[in-house]
Design an enzyme around this catalytic site. Structure first.
Site, PDB file in Angstrom:
ATOM      1  N   GLU A 175       0.836  -1.208   0.000  1.00  0.00           N
ATOM      2  CA  GLU A 175       0.000   0.000   0.000  1.00  0.00           C
ATOM      3  C   GLU A 175       0.867   1.254   0.000  1.00  0.00           C
ATOM      4  O   GLU A 175       0.821   2.078   0.913  1.00  0.00           O
ATOM      5  CB  GLU A 175      -0.961  -0.023   1.191  1.00  0.00           C
ATOM      6  CG  GLU A 175      -1.885  -1.240   1.141  1.00  0.00           C
ATOM      7  CD  GLU A 175      -3.083  -1.171   2.092  1.00  0.00           C
ATOM      8  OE1 GLU A 175      -2.956  -0.547   3.150  1.00  0.00           O
ATOM      9  OE2 GLU A 175      -4.141  -1.744   1.755  1.00  0.00           O
ATOM     10  N   GLU A 367      -5.427  -8.542  -1.355  1.00  0.00           N
ATOM     11  CA  GLU A 367      -6.102  -8.433  -0.059  1.00  0.00           C
ATOM     12  C   GLU A 367      -7.573  -8.200  -0.349  1.00  0.00           C
ATOM     13  O   GLU A 367      -7.920  -7.321  -1.134  1.00  0.00           O
ATOM     14  CB  GLU A 367      -5.587  -7.246   0.769  1.00  0.00           C
ATOM     15  CG  GLU A 367      -4.213  -7.411   1.305  1.00  0.00           C
ATOM     16  CD  GLU A 367      -3.803  -6.282   2.257  1.00  0.00           C
ATOM     17  OE1 GLU A 367      -4.689  -5.674   2.897  1.00  0.00           O
ATOM     18  OE2 GLU A 367      -2.604  -6.016   2.350  1.00  0.00           O
TER      19      GLU A 367
HETATM   20  C1  BGP Z   1      -4.557  -3.159   4.629  1.00  0.00           C
HETATM   21  C2  BGP Z   1      -3.201  -3.610   5.095  1.00  0.00           C
HETATM   22  C3  BGP Z   1      -3.193  -4.860   5.863  1.00  0.00           C
HETATM   23  C4  BGP Z   1      -4.459  -5.203   6.579  1.00  0.00           C
HETATM   24  C5  BGP Z   1      -5.728  -4.748   5.933  1.00  0.00           C
HETATM   25  C6  BGP Z   1      -6.991  -4.833   6.760  1.00  0.00           C
HETATM   26  O1  BGP Z   1      -4.607  -1.791   4.603  1.00  0.00           O
HETATM   27  O2  BGP Z   1      -2.309  -3.776   4.027  1.00  0.00           O
HETATM   28  O3  BGP Z   1      -2.006  -4.921   6.599  1.00  0.00           O
HETATM   29  O4  BGP Z   1      -4.405  -5.272   7.899  1.00  0.00           O
HETATM   30  O5  BGP Z   1      -5.633  -3.468   5.425  1.00  0.00           O
HETATM   31  O6  BGP Z   1      -7.049  -3.784   7.660  1.00  0.00           O
HETATM   32  P1  BGP Z   1      -7.365  -4.004   9.166  1.00  0.00           P
HETATM   33  O7  BGP Z   1      -6.358  -4.979   9.645  1.00  0.00           O
HETATM   34  O8  BGP Z   1      -7.239  -2.690   9.828  1.00  0.00           O
HETATM   35  O9  BGP Z   1      -8.747  -4.535   9.209  1.00  0.00           O
END
Ligand code: BGP
Length: 470
Positions: A175, A367
Site C-alpha cells: 500500500e 487483499e
Molecule cells: C490493509 C493492510 C493490511 C491489513 C488490511 C486490513 O490496509 O495492508 O495490513 O491489515 O488493510 O485492515 P485491518 O487490519 O485494519 O482490518
C-alpha cells in the site's frame, strides 16, 4: 471461460501482524513494535521511541506464526493454496536497518518458511516492506533521507540472492499510497514521524518510488525469472451525483490516489500531481538520472487491496496536509461491516477494469476479506456463512472481469487467511480468517488453530478453479 489455468488462489498475511516473536533471534525494533492497541473508536497510539510498560503491543505475540508457521502453512496446503502472500520482516534481516552484515538467524527463518511452502506446493508472493520499518532508520529521518534508498536496496540484494529460485514473485511496498495519507499511515508505511509535513511525505514517497524502481531492476538482474509488482492500497470512489462538479471532484480525488500506481506502472509522475505539488510549494528531491530510473523500473504486474468503495464529489478535497481519505459522502446503496467498511463486490469488477484499461498490466487482488468479530459455536467451530457470501460475490465479480471484460488476472489472495492482528486497530477480534485462532484482544489463549466453515468452502473453490462457488 472462467479463471485461467494456474490462477494463484491463496491467502495473505504480513509479518508484523502474525509472526509475534518481536525480539527473537536478533530481530531489531521495527515501527510496528511501538504501536499500541486501539479499537473502533480509538486509534492506535505510536509510542516511539519508548515502549510503555502495561500497554498492549499486539505485534509482540500476534498469533505466534513465527513458531507455528509449519502448522499454518500445512493448513494452507490443506485448503489447496497455490500461493501464500507474506512479508519478510526487514528488521529480522537487518535489525537496525544499517547493520554491516545481515542477521543469519533471520535469513534462515525465511529459508525454512519458503521451503515449507514449496513442500506444500505453494508459491510464495513476498512483500518486501509491509508496515514494518527498522526503527534504527529513524535517525536518518527514515524515507526522508536518500541514504535509506541504498539501505533498502542492500536488503533487497541480500534477499533476492538468498532466496533465488525459492521466491519468484515480489511486491516492493505494501500500500505504497499510505505514505501520503494520515499521520498513522505514514508511520506505518515507512517509520516516518507521524507529524511529517506534506513536503516530507512527498519526499519519502519519491524515495520509495526510486527504491522500488531500483529494486525491480535488481530483481530482474539477479534472476530474470523474478516478477516484481506494485501494491496499491485500494482507495476507489464513485462520483456523488452526475453533477459535473461532483464528477470533477471525484476525478481529482482519484487522480491524487492514482499518482502512486501511475509512477510505478508508467514510470513517471502524472502532470496533475506535479501541478498539485507546485501549488502546495512542494519540491521533489530529484537527482540527475532519476527519470531514467523510474522509467527503467516499472513493475511487471499490479496488485491492490480491495475492501470497500467510497464516494467523492465537489466538496471532497484530498486533504494534502492530513491526507485523510474521508470524502464526506456515504453510499446509500451499500451495506457496511461492523467496522463501517462498505461491501461492494461490483466495485471490484469496476476497479479491475479501471486498472486494466489504465495500465494494461496483469492484476492480482492481494487483499480482500470481511473483518468480523465472531466466536466458535458450541461445537467449537466458527460457522461463517457471511464470509462465504462475501468471498463468493467478490470471486464472481473477478470472474465477470475476466470473462466479460477480458481483464488479465494472475491471482487472488484473501486477507488474513488465518485470523491475525488488525493493522488499523491492533485488535484480534477483527477476524478475517478461514482458520480461527484462539487468542483474545490481550493476546491470551491457547493459540489453537481450527478451520471455520469457510475453510472447506474455499478449499472447494480452489479445487474447482473457481467453478464451484456453491
Ligand atoms: C490493509 C493492510 C493490511 C491489513 C488490511 C486490513 O490496509 O495492508 O495490513 O491489515 O488493510 O485492515 P485491518 O487490519 O485494519 O482490518
Amino acid at each position: 471461460m472462467g479463471f485461467p489455468k494456474g490462477f494463484l488462489w491463496g491467502g495473505a498475511t504480513a509479518a508484523n501482524q502474525c509472526e509475534g516473536a518481536w525480539d527473537a533471534d536478533g530481530k531489531g525494533p521495527c515501527s510496528a513494535d511501538f504501536m499500541t492497541q486501539g479499537d473502533r473508536t480509538h486509534p492506535r497510539e505510536i509510542t516511539f521511541p519508548e515502549r510503555v510498560p502495561g500497554k498492549v503491543y499486539p505485534g509482540d505475540v500476534a498469533i505466534d506464526h513465527y513458531h507455528r508457521y509449519e502448522e499454518d502453512i500445512a493448513l494452507f496446503g490443506e485448503m489447496g493454496f497455490k500461493c501464500y502472500r507474506m512479508s519478510i520482516a526487514w528488521s529480522r534481516i537487518f535489525p537496525n536497518g544499517d547493520d554491516a552484515e545481515p542477521c543469519e538467524a533471520g535469513l534462515a527463518h525465511y529459508d525454512a518458511v519458503f521451503d515449507c511452502c514449496r513442500r506444500h506446493g505453494i508459491e510464495p508472493l513476498v512483500t518486501i516492506s509491509h508496515y514494518e520499518t527498522p526503527m534504527g532508520l529513524a535517525k536518518y529521518g527514515s524515507w526522508n533521507n536518500r541514504q535509506v534508498v541504498d539501505l533498502f536496496l542492500r536488503y533487497c540484494d541480500v534477499i533476492f540472492r538468498r532466496y533465488k529460485g525459492k521466491v519468484r514473485y515480489w511486491l516492493t511496498f505494501n500500500e505504497i499510497n499510505s505514505m501520503g495519507m494520515g499521520m498513522m499511515s505514514c508511520y506505518m508505511a515507512g517509520g516516518m514521524d507521524p507529524n511529517s509535513t506534506l513536503q516530507q511525505k512527498a519526499t519519502a514517497s519519491y524515495h520509495q518510488f526510486i527504491a522500488s524502481a531500483l529494486a525491480v531492476q535488481l530483481a530482474h538482474q539477479i534472476d530474470p525469472e523474478n516478477k516484481v509488482g506494485a501494491m496499491y492500497g485500494g482507495i476507489f470512489s464513485y462520483p456523488a451525483t452526475c453533477d459535473p462538479a461532483d464528477i470533477m471532484g471525484n476525478y481529482k480525488f482519484m487522480q491524487s490516489c492514482f499518482m502512486y500506481p501511475d509512477v510505478q506502472c508508467r514510470g513517471a509522475y502524472p502532470t496533475s500531481a506535479l501541478k498539485e505539488y507546485e501549488r502546495e510549494g512542494v519540491v521533489l528531491p530529484v537527482l540527475d538520472g532519476d527519470a531514467d530510473i523510474l522509467k527503467a523500473g516499472t513493475v511487471d504486474f499490479l496488485t491492490y487491496s480491495y475492501y470497500f468503495s467510497m464516494v467523492a464529489g465537489k466538496d471532497t478535497k484530498f486533504d494534502v496536509a492530513t491526507g485523510s481519505p474521508v470524502t464526506g459522502y456515504t453510499n446509500p446503496y451499500l451495506k457496511t461491516t461492523e467496522w463501517g467498511w462498505t461491501i461492494d463486490p461490483m466495485g471490484l469488477r469496476y476497479t479491475l477494469n479501471l486498472f486494466w484499461d489504465r495500465y494494461g498490466l496483469p492484476l492480482m487482488v492481494v487483499e480482500n476479506g470481511l473483518g468480523v468479530s465472531e466466536e466458535p459455536g458450541e461445537d467449537g467451530i466458527v460457522h461463517d456463512p457471511y464470509r462465504i457470501d462475501y468471498h463468493r460475490e467478490h470471486i464472481k465479480a473477478m470472474r465477470d472481469a475476466i470473462d466479460l471484460d477480458g481483464v488479465e488476472m494472475w491471482g487472488y489472495t484473501t486477507w488474513g487467511c488465518i485470523d491475525i492482528v488488525s493493522a488499523g486497530t491492533g485488535e484480534m477480534r477483527k477476524r478475517y480468517g478461514f482458520i480461527y485462532v484462539d487468542a483474545d484482544d490481550s493476546y491470551q489463549g491457547t493459540f489453537a488453530r481450527t478451520p471455520k466453515d469457510s475453510f472447506w468452502w474455499y478449499k472447494k473453490v480452489i479445487a474447482t478453479n473457481g467453478e464451484d462457488l456453491s
